[in-house]
Design an enzyme around this catalytic site. Structure first.
Site, short mmCIF file in Angstrom:
data_model
loop_
_atom_site.label_atom_id
_atom_site.label_comp_id
_atom_site.label_asym_id
_atom_site.label_seq_id
_atom_site.Cartn_x
_atom_site.Cartn_y
_atom_site.Cartn_z
N LYS A 40 0.84 -1.20 0.00
CA LYS A 40 0.00 0.00 0.00
C LYS A 40 0.87 1.25 0.00
O LYS A 40 0.60 2.22 -0.72
CB LYS A 40 -0.90 -0.03 1.24
CG LYS A 40 -1.74 1.24 1.46
CD LYS A 40 -2.94 1.26 0.56
CE LYS A 40 -4.06 2.15 1.07
NZ LYS A 40 -3.69 3.54 1.32
N PRO A 123 -9.47 7.97 19.63
CA PRO A 123 -10.11 9.20 20.10
C PRO A 123 -9.07 10.33 20.17
O PRO A 123 -8.06 10.20 20.88
CB PRO A 123 -10.62 8.85 21.50
CG PRO A 123 -10.56 7.35 21.60
CD PRO A 123 -9.47 6.93 20.68
N ASP A 125 -8.47 13.48 21.28
CA ASP A 125 -7.94 14.18 22.46
C ASP A 125 -7.11 13.24 23.33
O ASP A 125 -6.03 13.60 23.81
CB ASP A 125 -9.08 14.77 23.28
CG ASP A 125 -9.98 15.66 22.44
OD1 ASP A 125 -9.56 16.77 22.11
OD2 ASP A 125 -11.09 15.22 22.10
N THR A 145 -6.04 17.51 15.84
CA THR A 145 -7.05 18.23 15.05
C THR A 145 -8.27 18.57 15.91
O THR A 145 -8.93 19.59 15.68
CB THR A 145 -7.48 17.41 13.84
OG1 THR A 145 -7.75 16.06 14.24
CG2 THR A 145 -6.40 17.41 12.77
N SER A 151 -15.79 22.12 14.00
CA SER A 151 -16.09 23.53 13.81
C SER A 151 -16.41 23.82 12.35
O SER A 151 -17.29 24.64 12.04
CB SER A 151 -14.92 24.39 14.29
OG SER A 151 -14.71 24.23 15.68
N ARG A 153 -17.81 21.70 10.40
CA ARG A 153 -19.16 21.17 10.20
C ARG A 153 -20.20 22.14 10.74
O ARG A 153 -21.27 22.31 10.16
CB ARG A 153 -19.27 19.80 10.88
CG ARG A 153 -18.48 18.72 10.15
CD ARG A 153 -18.37 17.43 10.92
NE ARG A 153 -17.67 16.43 10.13
CZ ARG A 153 -16.93 15.44 10.63
NH1 ARG A 153 -16.80 15.33 11.95
NH2 ARG A 153 -16.32 14.59 9.84
N HIS A 177 -13.52 15.74 20.71
CA HIS A 177 -13.86 15.37 19.34
C HIS A 177 -14.65 14.06 19.42
O HIS A 177 -14.10 12.97 19.42
CB HIS A 177 -12.60 15.18 18.50
CG HIS A 177 -12.89 14.70 17.10
ND1 HIS A 177 -13.73 15.38 16.25
CD2 HIS A 177 -12.47 13.60 16.42
CE1 HIS A 177 -13.80 14.73 15.09
NE2 HIS A 177 -13.05 13.64 15.18
N THR A 229 -13.93 8.86 6.53
CA THR A 229 -13.93 10.29 6.22
C THR A 229 -12.56 10.60 5.63
O THR A 229 -11.56 10.02 6.04
CB THR A 229 -14.17 11.15 7.47
OG1 THR A 229 -13.14 10.87 8.43
CG2 THR A 229 -15.52 10.86 8.08
#
Length: 321
Positions: A40, A123, A125, A145, A151, A153, A177, A229
């Site tokens: 890959k 996750p 954070d 991030t 934000s 969104r 998040h 995503t």
């Protein structure tokens, strides 16, 4: 001129799109790609180098192992397994993510890395906190991030409702998040007006619960159709990298360590911060109202529960090893 070098660990859906977006932004001179899936990795690197002719500046994509990332200005951590999110809960990625970074970060640090980590892995954070702990780097050099994508969104939802370009207002999501985040409505700013004033001036009424739901759950609309995503989160990560490399001094909502701000210590959470060449240059403490402070306290409780889960996983893994 100094060469701007960015490393990306994990070249799956998100990591590969971050690499491509950075090239199209023209903000890096060399991008080092690292992944455990060799075939890959070779394919992605070759495809990206084929695209260089269409990018604004020359950029070289190269395959690298973890120790070879030591001289990077920024390393983007994008390891993970999106299949673990099929229950629409980012916390389901916890065990896999914690164990992966526990293996990866020490190898990078042992090679002599002293740059900035930008974390995407969920996750978010919690993993950003683990990277900070494992790396031992100053708080300014580790960020995630966080709620930057959330934000965006929110801005998307508000733009649809108002008909305004998202650059016409300031709106942030803060907190985790994940499900434990919220809109500090008292802090929204529409050309100098707060949300209540804007509603009166424009004769509109925000359906606040619906807008909140779109901001928090928007990612699952994307995931439900293609089980990943890509563009939004890659854009968020690339924007952070660009902001650091260009020393933009831009205020962005991202996962940063609190050291007394909001009455918290040793906790990573999504709040606005000034981002520049040194990473996190200042955490912005918003003057939240009483209701918003209570919501923030709920966020903190949820994050601390996950922190304890992570510590337990790390200890168990060490004992098994």
């Amino acid at each position: 001129m100094e060469k701007r070098v960015v490393g990306i660990v994990g070249v799956g859906h998100v990591g590969a799109h971050v690499a491509y977006t950075l090239g199209m932004m023209g903000v890096a001179d060399e991008i080092l790609l690292c992944d455990i899936k060799e075939k890959k990795l070779i394919s992605e690197c070759n495809d990206l180098n084929d695209a260089v002719s269409f990018m604004p500046n020359r950029v070289l994509y190269k395959i690298a192992d973890l120790p070879e990332l030591r001289d990077c200005d920024i390393i983007v951590n994008a390891v993970g397994d999106i299949e673990l999110c099929r229950n629409f809960n980012r916390d389901d990625e916890l065990k896999n993510s914690v164990l992966q970074v526990a293996k990866i970060i020490p190898r990078i640090m042992d090679a002599g890395f002293n740059g900035i980590f930008v974390n995407i892995t969920n996750p978010c954070d919690l993993i950003t906190c683990e990277i900070a702990s494992l790396s031992g780097l100053p708080r300014s050099q580790v960020l995630g991030t966080g709620t930057l994508l959330d934000s965006a969104r929110l801005q998307h939802a508000l733009s649809d409702v108002t008909g305004l370009d998202s650059r016409s207002f300031n709106a942030y999501m803060i907190g985790q998040h994940g499900d434990h985040q919220f809109i500090p409505w008292s802090m929204l700013n529409f050309g100098g007006m707060d949300a209540d004033q804007f509603e009166t001036a424009r004769g509109v009424k925000f359906q606040r619960d619906i807008i909140h739901e779109r901001a928090v759950k928007g990612g699952w609309i994307t995931v439900s159709g293609k089980w990943c995503t890509e563009y939004g989160i890659a854009g968020a990560a690339a924007a952070l990298v660009r902001t650091i490399l260009h020393d933009e001094k831009r205020i962005l909502p991202c996962s940063v360590e609190l050291d007394g701000e909001y009455g918290q210590h040793d906790l990573f959470v999504g709040v606005p911060a000034v981002i520049g060449k040194d990473g996190v240059e200042k955490v912005i403490e918003l003057p939240l109202n009483e209701e918003e402070r209570a919501r923030f306290s709920e966020v903190v409780k949820a994050l601390k529960v996950n922190m304890e889960k992570a510590r337990t996983l790390i200890l168990e893994n060490k004992e098994e090893a």
